[in-house]
Structures are given as C-alpha cells and as structure tokens.
Design a protein around this motif. Structure first.
Motif, PDB file in Angstrom:
ATOM      1  N   PHE A   1     -17.036   3.922   5.954  1.00  0.00           N
ATOM      2  CA  PHE A   1     -15.615   2.975   6.094  1.00  0.00           C
ATOM      3  C   PHE A   1     -14.580   2.405   6.560  1.00  0.00           C
ATOM      4  O   PHE A   1     -14.056   1.839   6.547  1.00  0.00           O
ATOM      5  CB  PHE A   1     -14.389   3.978   4.468  1.00  0.00           C
ATOM      6  N   VAL A   2     -15.383   2.673   7.741  1.00  0.00           N
ATOM      7  CA  VAL A   2     -14.874   1.515   9.232  1.00  0.00           C
ATOM      8  C   VAL A   2     -14.803   0.328   8.771  1.00  0.00           C
ATOM      9  O   VAL A   2     -15.881  -0.764   8.542  1.00  0.00           O
ATOM     10  CB  VAL A   2     -15.499   2.741  10.311  1.00  0.00           C
ATOM     11  N   MET A   3     -13.658  -0.205   8.638  1.00  0.00           N
ATOM     12  CA  MET A   3     -13.624  -2.082   7.942  1.00  0.00           C
ATOM     13  C   MET A   3     -11.771  -2.019   8.678  1.00  0.00           C
ATOM     14  O   MET A   3     -11.206  -1.322   8.714  1.00  0.00           O
ATOM     15  CB  MET A   3     -13.443  -2.221   6.517  1.00  0.00           C
ATOM     16  N   GLU A   4     -12.206  -3.128   8.452  1.00  0.00           N
ATOM     17  CA  GLU A   4     -10.927  -4.066   8.889  1.00  0.00           C
ATOM     18  C   GLU A   4      -9.697  -4.323   7.881  1.00  0.00           C
ATOM     19  O   GLU A   4     -10.142  -4.576   6.589  1.00  0.00           O
ATOM     20  CB  GLU A   4     -11.108  -5.340   9.777  1.00  0.00           C
ATOM     21  N   LEU A   5      -8.554  -4.424   7.867  1.00  0.00           N
ATOM     22  CA  LEU A   5      -7.748  -4.899   7.044  1.00  0.00           C
ATOM     23  C   LEU A   5      -6.803  -6.024   7.505  1.00  0.00           C
ATOM     24  O   LEU A   5      -5.896  -5.344   8.562  1.00  0.00           O
ATOM     25  CB  LEU A   5      -6.390  -3.545   7.308  1.00  0.00           C
TER      26      LEU A   5
ATOM     27  N   THR B   1      -5.922  -4.370  12.844  1.00  0.00           N
ATOM     28  CA  THR B   1      -5.546  -2.998  11.566  1.00  0.00           C
ATOM     29  C   THR B   1      -7.348  -2.501  10.978  1.00  0.00           C
ATOM     30  O   THR B   1      -7.890  -3.521  10.635  1.00  0.00           O
ATOM     31  CB  THR B   1      -4.683  -3.484  10.842  1.00  0.00           C
ATOM     32  N   LEU B   2      -7.449  -0.790  11.593  1.00  0.00           N
ATOM     33  CA  LEU B   2      -8.675  -1.175  10.694  1.00  0.00           C
ATOM     34  C   LEU B   2      -8.895   0.522   9.999  1.00  0.00           C
ATOM     35  O   LEU B   2      -7.840   1.304  10.563  1.00  0.00           O
ATOM     36  CB  LEU B   2      -9.743  -1.004  12.017  1.00  0.00           C
ATOM     37  N   THR B   3      -9.391   0.209   9.221  1.00  0.00           N
ATOM     38  CA  THR B   3      -9.454   2.003   8.278  1.00  0.00           C
ATOM     39  C   THR B   3     -10.954   2.822   8.421  1.00  0.00           C
ATOM     40  O   THR B   3     -11.988   2.446   8.825  1.00  0.00           O
ATOM     41  CB  THR B   3      -9.647   1.538   7.001  1.00  0.00           C
ATOM     42  N   LEU B   4     -10.687   4.120   8.015  1.00  0.00           N
ATOM     43  CA  LEU B   4     -11.598   5.273   8.146  1.00  0.00           C
ATOM     44  C   LEU B   4     -11.140   6.278   7.685  1.00  0.00           C
ATOM     45  O   LEU B   4      -9.861   5.846   7.214  1.00  0.00           O
ATOM     46  CB  LEU B   4     -12.167   5.244   9.095  1.00  0.00           C
TER      47      LEU B   4
ATOM     48  N   MET C   1     -16.084  -1.770  16.320  1.00  0.00           N
ATOM     49  CA  MET C   1     -14.353  -2.206  16.127  1.00  0.00           C
ATOM     50  C   MET C   1     -13.482  -1.625  17.002  1.00  0.00           C
ATOM     51  O   MET C   1     -12.577  -1.804  16.987  1.00  0.00           O
ATOM     52  CB  MET C   1     -14.196  -1.712  14.380  1.00  0.00           C
TER      53      MET C   1
ATOM     54  N   THR D   1       0.788  -1.365  -0.020  1.00  0.00           N
ATOM     55  CA  THR D   1      -0.313   0.124  -0.478  1.00  0.00           C
ATOM     56  C   THR D   1       1.010   1.374  -0.168  1.00  0.00           C
ATOM     57  O   THR D   1       0.390   2.524   0.110  1.00  0.00           O
ATOM     58  CB  THR D   1      -1.275  -0.134   1.236  1.00  0.00           C
TER      59      THR D   1
ATOM     60  N   ARG E   1     -14.925   7.264  -4.382  1.00  0.00           N
ATOM     61  CA  ARG E   1     -16.380   7.785  -3.375  1.00  0.00           C
ATOM     62  C   ARG E   1     -16.780   8.816  -4.735  1.00  0.00           C
ATOM     63  O   ARG E   1     -17.803   8.922  -4.244  1.00  0.00           O
ATOM     64  CB  ARG E   1     -15.447   8.269  -1.803  1.00  0.00           C
TER      65      ARG E   1
ATOM     66  N   ASP F   1     -10.691   3.781  -2.556  1.00  0.00           N
ATOM     67  CA  ASP F   1     -11.438   4.337  -1.863  1.00  0.00           C
ATOM     68  C   ASP F   1     -12.156   6.007  -2.644  1.00  0.00           C
ATOM     69  O   ASP F   1     -13.325   6.387  -2.660  1.00  0.00           O
ATOM     70  CB  ASP F   1     -12.103   4.032  -0.501  1.00  0.00           C
ATOM     71  N   ARG F   2     -11.028   6.838  -2.281  1.00  0.00           N
ATOM     72  CA  ARG F   2     -10.486   8.394  -1.836  1.00  0.00           C
ATOM     73  C   ARG F   2     -11.286   8.470  -3.955  1.00  0.00           C
ATOM     74  O   ARG F   2     -12.283   9.365  -3.882  1.00  0.00           O
ATOM     75  CB  ARG F   2      -9.112   9.430  -1.760  1.00  0.00           C
TER      76      ARG F   2
ATOM     77  N   ARG G   1       2.900   4.775  -1.418  1.00  0.00           N
ATOM     78  CA  ARG G   1       2.211   5.000  -1.642  1.00  0.00           C
ATOM     79  C   ARG G   1       2.466   5.580  -3.652  1.00  0.00           C
ATOM     80  O   ARG G   1       1.506   5.402  -4.545  1.00  0.00           O
ATOM     81  CB  ARG G   1       2.655   6.965  -1.499  1.00  0.00           C
TER      82      ARG G   1
ATOM     83  N   GLU H   1     -14.556  11.115   8.540  1.00  0.00           N
ATOM     84  CA  GLU H   1     -15.038   9.869   9.835  1.00  0.00           C
ATOM     85  C   GLU H   1     -13.814  10.027  10.778  1.00  0.00           C
ATOM     86  O   GLU H   1     -14.233  10.275  12.126  1.00  0.00           O
ATOM     87  CB  GLU H   1     -15.231   8.410   9.437  1.00  0.00           C
TER      88      GLU H   1
ATOM     89  N   ALA I   1      -3.101   6.259   2.506  1.00  0.00           N
ATOM     90  CA  ALA I   1      -3.972   5.154   1.410  1.00  0.00           C
ATOM     91  C   ALA I   1      -2.973   6.480   0.292  1.00  0.00           C
ATOM     92  O   ALA I   1      -2.593   7.547   1.122  1.00  0.00           O
ATOM     93  CB  ALA I   1      -5.192   5.401   0.604  1.00  0.00           C
ATOM     94  N   PRO I   2      -2.861   5.995  -0.769  1.00  0.00           N
ATOM     95  CA  PRO I   2      -1.795   6.516  -1.623  1.00  0.00           C
ATOM     96  C   PRO I   2      -2.504   8.263  -1.879  1.00  0.00           C
ATOM     97  O   PRO I   2      -1.566   9.175  -2.331  1.00  0.00           O
ATOM     98  CB  PRO I   2      -1.987   6.405  -2.580  1.00  0.00           C
TER      99      PRO I   2
ATOM    100  N   HIS J   1     -17.763   2.581  -4.359  1.00  0.00           N
ATOM    101  CA  HIS J   1     -16.762   1.873  -3.213  1.00  0.00           C
ATOM    102  C   HIS J   1     -15.444   1.661  -3.099  1.00  0.00           C
ATOM    103  O   HIS J   1     -15.620   0.851  -4.826  1.00  0.00           O
ATOM    104  CB  HIS J   1     -17.625   0.649  -2.879  1.00  0.00           C
TER     105      HIS J   1
ATOM    106  N   TYR K   1      -9.322   0.168   0.099  1.00  0.00           N
ATOM    107  CA  TYR K   1      -8.840   1.155   0.625  1.00  0.00           C
ATOM    108  C   TYR K   1      -7.694   1.678  -0.306  1.00  0.00           C
ATOM    109  O   TYR K   1      -8.022   3.308  -0.002  1.00  0.00           O
ATOM    110  CB  TYR K   1      -7.438   0.393   1.363  1.00  0.00           C
ATOM    111  N   MET K   2      -7.189   1.767  -0.997  1.00  0.00           N
ATOM    112  CA  MET K   2      -6.191   2.091  -1.728  1.00  0.00           C
ATOM    113  C   MET K   2      -6.927   3.137  -2.787  1.00  0.00           C
ATOM    114  O   MET K   2      -6.712   4.499  -3.372  1.00  0.00           O
ATOM    115  CB  MET K   2      -5.531   1.805  -2.803  1.00  0.00           C
TER     116      MET K   2
END
Lengths: 719, 79
Positions: free
Chosen positions: A498-502, B61-64, B33, A293, A394, A390-391, A295, B68, B47-48, A399, A387-388
C-alpha cells in the motif's frame, strides 16, 4: 523539417497529464497498449512550421519492472526511441523526482526537465536555482506552471532543440555505487560486452545494474538470448549479494538506491534548493486531512461523497438517458411505419435500433460517472478513500479503491455495472482489479430492480422495501465473499504494497476533466458499439428463429378469422384477437432457439424451481436484465409487459400453482448473481480480456445456480 | 533518542530512518518513494481503523500499512 519525437514522463501527480493537455490540446489519440489496460496517449503539436509528436508515458516513480506502468514506460522508451524525454517534475518533491531522472540518464536517454508547480513551491518558501540544477545535471531545465500555461513556449523550444541535437542518445551516466559494488559492476559490464549480450538494446553497465537489482524482465530476456552469459552474470550477482549481506547488512538493490539518492543529494546540496524558514507553514492539504480523514468525521464525509457521486450519476444521467430513450422509441416507431411487417422490420426494430439504443442509452451514465471519478482522482480525494477503506477491503483480498466500482455497479440499488466495470481502472494491481471486476456485477443494478419488485409484489406483498434492502445486503456479502474465494484460489497472490502517495489536494482543471471524460466515453462508444450491436442481433435471432411452422401459424390465422366471422362487439373482438396474438407469441417463443434452450434446460433448472418459461426469460435477461420481465410476460401469453407496470404479470404469477415462495426466493437469488448482461461482459473484456469476461459468465452462472438450488431446496423443505 | 519500529510511533512524532529491511517489490516501492536510511519524517496520522499510517516526508505525504511499516526501523527524535 522532419517530425520531432518527444516522450512525456513523470511521477504520478506531477501535473504530467495537465502538461500533455496543454501541449497537444484536443489533438490526441488514445488507445491501449496491446494486452494490458494501460492507456497509450499520443498527441501532436506544430512548432516553427515543423511537427512535434508527443508520446505520454504512464506515470511512474522508477524504471524497474514491478508494475505494468513501469514496464510500458521502459519498453516504449526502448522500442519507440523518442529523441528526448521531457520529464515533468513537481518542484515540491524535487529529490524524489530526480530518482527517475537518474534512471533515464543511466539508460543514455536525453532528458529535459519541466520544473512544474513552481507557484506552489514559491508560496511554500522553496527556492530552486534552476540554472545551477541545469549546469550540474548537464541538461535543460525549464520552470513551468502547467495549470496556467506558463513556460510552455520555452519548454517546447528547449525540448525540440535538445532532441535535434542529441537524436535520442547521450553517453549513459555512470554513477559510482561504492567500493563494494563498483568492481563487480565493471566485471559484469565486461562480461556483457565480451559476449555481445543483449547487444544494441541497452547500455552494458545498465544491464549489469538491472541484474544486480534483480529485474525479472531483463533477466528473462537475457536467459532467452544467451543463457551461458546469463549464468556468468547471475554468479556475479550472487557474489554481490553475499558481499552486501556480510559487510553492509543490506541488499544490492538497496545499496544501489542509496547511492542514487546520494548522487541526487550531492547535487541539491550545492545550493540548488534552499528553504525560506520564515515561510514554512502547515500546508492546506494537511489541515484538510485533519478533517477529511478524521477518525469519526472522515468515514462520515466519505459516505456522503460516495453517495453524492452515485446520486449524481443516476439522477443527472437519467435526464439525457430519457431523451435518448425517447429518440430511439421514435426511431423504432418510424421504422415500424415505414417498413412493411415481417422479419426485416423485426430485425431493424428489435435487433438494430434496440441494440444501438442499448449502447447509447448508457452513454449519459458513463459521462457523468467518469466526470465524477476524474474529479475525485484529480482532486486527490480518491487516494484518501483508498487510505480509509483499505483495512476493511484488504480482508477480502481487495484494495481500498475497489469501493467505487462496487458502488457504481449498484452497491446502492439502481446502479449500473457497465460504468462500474469501467471504474475498475483506478485499481493498479491486476489481481485485485480482476477480483473487483468479477464480483461487482453481483450488485443490484437498476435493471434487476424491476424483477425484484415484480417478485416481491407477487409473493411478499407489502414487504417490497425489505426485499430490496435484503437483496442489496446479500449482493454485498456475495461480492465480498466471492472475491475472497477468488483471491485465495484462482487469483491467489500477495496484496499490492500500500506504499503510495497521498497527493496534495488540488483543484482539477475543467479542461482536464472534459478531455478525460470525453476520451474515456468515446472509447466506450467506438469499441463496445460494434460488438454490442452484433450480439444484440444474435439474441434477437435466438428469440425469433426458427419461426412457427406454417401449419401452426395457419392455425392461429384460422382462429383469428373465426373470431372475426363470429361478428361480436368490437371491444370483445379486440380482446379475443389480442388473446390469440399473445398465444401465438408464446408458441413462437417456445419454438425459437431461446425457447428450445429453455425447454432443454428444464430438467436441470427444476432443481432451482424454474420451468421452461422462467428459463427463456433468463436467457433473454442476458441481453438486459429488464428483458426478464417482458420475456416472462410473453411466455405467460400476456403480450408485451412494461417492466415498470407489471401488476397483471405479478397477479398471474401469484396465482400460478407452479410458483411458490421458494421459487420466488430462488429466482431473486439467481437473478442477483447470474451472468452479467452482455453489455457488461463486453465492458469486462475491454478492461481485462475476453477469457476473463467469459469466465465471469460461467463463474457467476454456476455460483447463482448453486445458491438458487440451495435456497430453493431449503425453503421448500421448510414450507 | 530511541531505536524503535515504525509501527510503534505516535502521531506527530518525528524520526529518522535507520534501515529498510525489505527486498523485492515492497522494498523497491519503499525506496522509490524516498524512504531510505537517513531520511527524516513525521507521522501525519492514521486511517480511521488505525491502519494504514500516513507519513510526512520532505514535500509530500505517503502511506503504508502497519505490516509494511514493520520492515522499517527508525530512531525517534526529540522536538
């Protein structure tokens, strides 16, 4: 001995699925919960001459009613009343996992904990005293390593014994929620009991808690069953909210969560968990993430991985697909030789065999795609892709996970929307999923490619590659913009948090990959097969009936006879006969239902520059986009045109005065965007509903027509 | 020790959650979480495109997303 009913629960990524496969092996039954696309899996195993039925609940972190998974899990627990729940717990995330356990206990459901991934935990220097945990929680705890099959026997023995002892009920756990909420909770529980509110379904205190948490599902049920008691409860909730705001600067739901975690920590701190400090180390996953991940490196590697999936799907899938095509070609030929010429032969060959072949032809693609997708999901990489990206996604109301369906559908030319649509399963939010589902078919799938090549060769000779490239870019632009449009109108709504687990990177098990790929594929064959066969026959009928009136058919027959009687050279005669056959085929097509639709629509389609011939081919294209080329061939009396070798047709079109650059451009745009082929529509209905699938047909065609008219009118004016 | 918004934290910085000021689905997900007042975590990375952010909590590990993270107030800790 009677059957024991168990339910398997756990957080996502806790190894629950591996456990389910380990317990039940191939004896599984997969289906969907009615109305939603959450998979419902059930399996059986034999134990001491008895039967054990295992229901696999969807993975979830808690039992509120925010996601379909949670609602399904809760309803399954309450309606199907398993005798015990086996909760699979990742030993590395014990604290968070027990948050779900507490909620089962508050519902009064007997729980057995499978403390999974103990090998990983030990390697990290984590020591867990499972006997103490069991004593403190008052339920059986079994240490397991599901990947290696460790602990299976002990777990089943404990679970069966616990289930037989408790038979689905225990005294609900009554936690203290502090001096502010406790009195209110007691009052509310009293209201529930006094009014026999939602009686028998849930424990009284649990209903009170759900009201405090603002659980929409329970409150709706309450309102329906006894609105007066519901009002009294809501008044209490308002009181609690005010209290929390004034004294704690918080919300009841947050206070409740705090106390649940407090209870869990009070247990864990009694020497259940200890960390060997010397062995604390940076995990492999974290080191991998520094590269994967990164950059600059991250996006590069991601593109390579996504391209590899795409490439594998189509280059590996193509080989067995060729075998299947050859097989169905052979079957078609055999049928042609066995059955005398006539309607029945045409039905069997063009309707049934081509139809079934159409369904099975996609199977190799689906197998490879699902295999790759399962690999990406189970290894943990899919979460990184989301994760990468999403931005970026969105912005368009999508998603991070939307990228896979787009790519497989033909984000790189040559894809296929059928597996693409099925790949939308990774999306959890229904609105984001629908937006992806409705726009993914815009991509340049493999069947649109021959149409574009035909038109490019005729009107943009030498620029074929550029035409392909621009239409692919156009497809992406339209898909993203259309989903933005849908998400701000019909599918309006907040994006999912986007609260989720990696999850940590893990090597997927081959067994899990195979089982998962197989069950998804089989569902496709079974369910889609029947509908697709029916529609295929319907389209065949539309292009066949009504047949030419007798006097016209007799006319062609007379022409043939006349040609034969002239007695010219054999080669010349064959040419003339083929010419007559082709003219008859054209006349028959025009006379058929599809032909009449084409002629009927001509006044409207003129706006986009299409005549009745193009219209017929577009109607046929609903069967499969390749059909556009062969139907155009028939409509221009060229006989059967092989989509792969269409030079004659392209010369014919280039020379036709009815065709211009503007027509070609407009047709490219239309074919790119209009209704997906019906196999895709059936896949859509499977993933959402028939309503949305039909909406997609209307929406895409309207959008395609609008764009085609715009392109045609502007480019004609410029020319 | 400083009290700041989670969004302002740098990579690898450690902090303790002070408050989660979100209700409804977002608040519930954050709490599910395991991100509650008192919990210690560090920033694993971004993230990039700088958004979302990944957090290293005990064992996972978690992401937001940044918008948020805005609901979460933290107290940074010295190494």
């Amino acid at each position: 001995m009677s059957t024991v009913n168990l339910a398997l629960a756990g957080n996502p990524n806790s190894g629950k699925t591996t456990f389910f496969n380990l317990l039940t092996g191939a004896r599984q039954h997969v289906g969907n919960y009615p109305g939603i696309t959450v998979e419902r899996k059930e399996g059986h195993l034999s134990w001491n001459n008895g039967q054990v039925r295992v229901l696999d609940l969807p993975g979830c972190y808690s039992l509120t009613s925010y996601s379909p998974e949670e609602v399904v899990a809760r309803n399954a627990l309450l309606k199907e009343r398993p005798q015990a729940v086996v909760q699979v717990v990742d030993a590395n995330t014990l604290e968070r996992s027990l948050f779900l356990t507490v909620q089962f206990l508050e519902l009064g459901i007997p729980v057995v904990l499978a403390l999974n991934m103990m090998d990983e935990a030990r390697r990290k220097g984590l020591r867990i005293d499972s006997a103490k945990l069991s004593a403190l929680l008052g339920l059986p705890v079994v240490e397991t390593v599901a990947r290696e099959g460790q602990g299976k026997e002990a777990l089943v023995a404990q679970a069966v014994a616990h289930a037989r002892e408790k038979l689905g009920r225990t005294e609900p756990l009554a936690l203290s929620y502090g001096k502010d909420l406790d009195p209110i909770l007691t009052d509310m529980a009293a209201i529930v009991e006094r009014n026999a509110f939602l009686i028998g379904r849930y424990p009284a205190r649990w209903i009170a808690l759900k009201y405090l948490e603002g659980d929409a599902e329970v409150m709706r049920e309450g309102e329906k069953s006894d609105s007066q008691a519901a009002k009294a409860l809501e008044a209490k909730v308002a009181e609690a909210r005010k209290l929390c705001r004034d004294f704690l600067k918080s919300y009841p739901e947050a206070v409740i969560a705090d106390f649940r975690y407090g209870y869990i920590n009070s247990i864990l701190q009694q020497g259940v968990v200890s960390q060997d400090a010397r062995r604390q180390r940076i995990e492999i996953s974290e080191r991998l993430d520094q590269v994967l991940t990164h950059r600059l490196l991250g996006p590069g590697i991601m593109l390579a991985v996504l391209y590899a999936v795409f490439y594998a799907t189509f280059s590996i899938g193509e080989i067995p697909m060729g075998w299947l095509e050859a097989l169905f070609g052979y079957l078609g030929e055999t049928a042609e030789n066995l059955i005398p010429e006539g309607l029945f032969r045409s039905l069997v060959v063009s309707g049934v065999i081509d139809g079934v072949g159409g369904v099975l032809g996609f199977v190799p693609l689906i197998v490879v795609m699902f295999f790759a997708l399962t690999l990406l999901e189970d290894s943990g990489y899919m979460a990184r892709v989301a994760y990468m990206l999403d931005r970026v996604l969105r912005v368009f109301g999508l998603h991070g996970c939307s990228v896979m369906p787009f790519l497989v559908s033909g984000g790189l030319p040559g894809g296929c929307a059928v597996p693409g649509i099925m790949a939308t399963r990774t999306l959890r939010n229904p609105k984001e999923k629908l937006a992806t589902l409705l726009t993914a078919p815009f991509m340049t799938c493999g069947a649109k490619v021959p149409v574009f090549i035909l038109l490019a060769a005729a009107f943009f000779p030498g620029l074929e590659a550029r035409v392909m490239f621009l239409s692919t870019l156009g497809a992406w632009a339209m898909a993203l913009l259309a989903s933005r449009l849908l998400r701000s109108t019909l599918l309006k709504g907040e994006s999912t948090p986007f609260v989720m687990e990696l999850p940590p990177y893990r090597m997927p098990t081959l067994r899990g990959l195979v089982i998962h790929t197989w069950e998804r594929t089989w569902q496709y064959i079974k369910k889609a097969g029947t509908v697709i066969l029916a529609i295929s026959i319907l389209i065949w009928a539309a292009m066949t009936f009504p047949g030419l009136p007798q006097e016209q058919a007799a006319g062609f027959e007379a022409l043939r006879l006349a040609a034969q009687q002239e007695g010219s050279a054999q080669a010349e005669l064959d040419d003339r006969l083929t010419g007559i056959d082709n003219q008859e085929a054209q006349a028959a097509l025009r006379h058929s239902v599809a032909g009449r639709i084409g002629v009927f629509l001509e006044p409207i389609s003129r706006w986009a520059g299409f005549d009745w011939r193009t219209n017929i081919s577009l109607v046929g294209g609903f069967a499969a986009k390749e059909v556009i080329v062969s139907a155009l061939g028939t409509a221009y009396s060229l006989g059967d045109v092989d989509p792969e070798e269409s030079e004659t047709l392209s010369q014919r079109l280039a020379g036709d005065r009815a065709w211009s650059f503007a027509t070609a451009l407009s047709l490219i745009v239309f074919v790119l965007l209009y209704a997906p082929c019906f196999v895709t529509v059936v896949a859509m209905a499977r993933e959402s509903s028939w309503g949305w699938a039909l909406f997609s047909v209307g929406f895409s065609t309207a959008l395609a027509f609008f764009m085609a008219v715009a392109v045609y009118q502007v480019s004609s004016a410029l020319a | 020790m400083r009290t700041v918004n989670l969004r302002e934290m740098a990579k690898d910085q450690k902090a303790r959650v002070v408050s989660v000021d979100a209700e409804g689905e977002l608040g519930r997900r954050i709490r599910d979480m395991g991100l509650l007042p008192g919990i210690e975590f560090s920033v694993a990375g971004r993230a990039p495109l700088k958004d979302p952010v990944a957090l290293r909590v005990k064992g996972y590990t978690l992401t937001l997303r940044n918008n948020e993270a805005d609901y979460i107030t933290v107290q940074t800790m010295e190494e």
